[in-house]
Design a protein around this motif. Structure first.
Motif, PDB file in Angstrom:
ATOM      1  N   THR A 263      32.362  46.613 131.135  1.00  0.00           N
ATOM      2  CA  THR A 263      32.611  45.272 131.663  1.00  0.00           C
ATOM      3  C   THR A 263      31.760  44.241 130.927  1.00  0.00           C
ATOM      4  N   PHE A 266      33.390  43.374 127.703  1.00  0.00           N
ATOM      5  CA  PHE A 266      34.448  42.390 127.918  1.00  0.00           C
ATOM      6  C   PHE A 266      33.842  40.991 128.068  1.00  0.00           C
ATOM      7  N   THR A 272      37.466  36.816 126.316  1.00  0.00           N
ATOM      8  CA  THR A 272      37.299  36.432 127.723  1.00  0.00           C
ATOM      9  C   THR A 272      36.528  35.124 127.859  1.00  0.00           C
ATOM     10  N   ILE A 338      37.999  39.509 133.130  1.00  0.00           N
ATOM     11  CA  ILE A 338      39.219  39.413 132.312  1.00  0.00           C
ATOM     12  C   ILE A 338      40.119  38.259 132.752  1.00  0.00           C
ATOM     13  N   ASP A 341      44.268  37.754 132.622  1.00  0.00           N
ATOM     14  CA  ASP A 341      44.841  39.023 132.156  1.00  0.00           C
ATOM     15  C   ASP A 341      45.036  39.989 133.323  1.00  0.00           C
ATOM     16  N   ILE A 360      48.641  42.575 127.102  1.00  0.00           N
ATOM     17  CA  ILE A 360      47.206  42.295 127.094  1.00  0.00           C
ATOM     18  C   ILE A 360      46.525  43.420 126.326  1.00  0.00           C
ATOM     19  N   GLU A 364      42.075  46.650 128.623  1.00  0.00           N
ATOM     20  CA  GLU A 364      42.019  45.912 129.880  1.00  0.00           C
ATOM     21  C   GLU A 364      43.059  46.397 130.898  1.00  0.00           C
ATOM     22  N   VAL A 367      41.877  47.751 134.329  1.00  0.00           N
ATOM     23  CA  VAL A 367      40.879  46.995 135.084  1.00  0.00           C
ATOM     24  C   VAL A 367      41.395  46.615 136.469  1.00  0.00           C
TER      25      VAL A 367
END
Length: 398
Positions: A263, A266, A272, A338, A341, A360, A364, A367
């Motif tokens: 995470t 990301f 992001t 995210i 998304d 996407i 991801e 998630v």
């Protein structure tokens, strides 16, 4: 957390890494990275369990005489941590970590000789028959009944939220064999062949879109009386023993840490919008890191107790409670990071069977389903409310 190892531990760590490198295929690793369910699909979990069994590592928590590894707590921690870092599949715990310890502790010699090798080899794939409609947290009110008829039991009733029942060929179940003033005293622990006539399985789709749970119906299902584990009427004791292993026999901190670091990756990416620069996101990341450190220390204490032949006891409720809460906190962070998304819906299940590029980034995809399916973490295996009640009574003495 900084763990200092000696030469023997470092050699074992390298052995684990070499084993993973030799047995973890790219397809397995991709499937696990896209897995939003509690544990891996059989198509990836079973081959991994069989590879572990061939190495002699199929049941780290079992006594050596039944196929356990005899590892020290440090070795167990190293193994679980390296597996989490590498992203290996998560085989179903129903056999090795749940019914296996019950059979070892309370089963007959015949049951041990027959079932334990089949659990290790995945020849038997297990599911758990505990919860029923109206009997979840109040499990002692269960109504599925087993009536003795000569050398057989005849079972009628239903079980619900039965994870991977559609894949399993065996079920361990709590059933009512008598009506006693104290409900718990009329419950027995039995082993059921899922191919028995009279069993119907109805799928239940989770809000994340996955098929992992089911409702199972029993209509005059006959099982051998020899499939009773231990004594009739002692099932509640065996069931509680099993739940202690379900809640307290694993190393969840390593996987939680990997999920948090993923995470964070990301959040640090331009895709992001550098979400990590949001103070709220950064603070929640730090809080989760601290919580995982604390959980890890508790897990190490439990590992040490298990190594000395003790069952996890009431501290398993602390592990269950905190693991569930931290898991949900990390999965919520993933969704927040995210952003839009998370609105993308991919109906293909399991996600690793997707053979066309999604709209996407693929990493991801899991998630949002992970977050949605994770809402059940504070319910299954004993709700958070029940865990707090156990902790208050058995740990705090209230």
């Amino acid at each position: 957390m900084d763990m200092t190892f000696g030469d023997s531990e470092l050699a074992f760590q390298q052995e684990v890494r070499d084993f993973i490198a030799a047995n973890l295929t790219p397809d397995m690793k991709r499937a696990e990275s896209l897995n939003a369910s509690v544990f891996s699909e059989p198509e990836t979990g079973v081959p991994w369990q069989r590879a572990l069994n061939a190495k002699g590592w199929g049941a780290p928590g079992w006594p050596v005489e039944y196929g356990g590894t005899g590892w020290t707590p440090a070795q167990r921690w190293i193994f679980e941590t390296e597996c989490a870092h590498a992203g290996v599949p998560s085989p179903t715990p129903m056999g090795v970590k749940m019914v296996g310890p019950v059979i070892i502790g309370f089963g007959s010699p015949e049951q041990k000789n027959y079932f334990l090798p089949r659990i290790l080899s995945c020849e038997d794939y297990w599911c758990q028959g505990y919860s029923e409609p109206g009997s979840g947290s109040d499990l002692s009110s269960l109504k599925t009944r087993a009536v003795r008829d000569g050398d057989e039991y005849v079972i009628n009733g239903t079980k619900i939220w039965t994870t991977h029942a559609h894949n399993a060929n065996m079920m361990f179940a709590l059933v009512r064999t008598s009506d006693e003033p104290r409900q718990q005293d009329g419950i027995s622990f039995v082993l059921i062949d899922m191919k028995s006539p009279g069993i119907t399985i109805r799928p239940i789709l989770t809000i994340g879109g996955d098929h992992e749970v089911n409702q199972v119906f029993f209509d005059d299902v006959r099982i051998p009386a020899s499939n009773l584990v231990g004594e009739e009427g002692k099932g509640w004791t065996y069931g509680k023993y099993l739940l202690e292993f379900e809640r307290g026999s694993g190393i969840a901190s390593a996987k939680l840490r990997k999920a948090l670091h993923r995470t964070a990756a990301f959040a640090e990416s331009e895709a992001t919008g550098r979400a990590i620069e949001d103070p709220d996101i950064a603070i929640r990341m730090s809080e989760a890191e601290v919580d995982i450190d604390a959980l890890e220390m508790t897990e190490l204490r439990v590992l040490s107790a298990l190594q000395n032949g003790q069952n996890p006891g009431a501290v398993s409720s602390i592990l269950k409670l905190r693991t569930s809460e931290i898991y949900q906190a990390v999965s919520r962070l993933g969704v927040d990071v995210i952003g839009t998304d998370g609105l993308y819906v991919e109906p293909t299940r399991p996600l690793h069977r997707l053979n066309a590029p999604p709209a996407i980034p693929e990493d991801e995809l899991a998630v949002m389903p992970t977050h949605l399916n994770g809402r059940a973490y504070t319910i299954f295996g004993g709700t958070s409310e029940i865990q707090r009640d156990i902790i208050s009574k058995l740990v705090l003495g209230l």
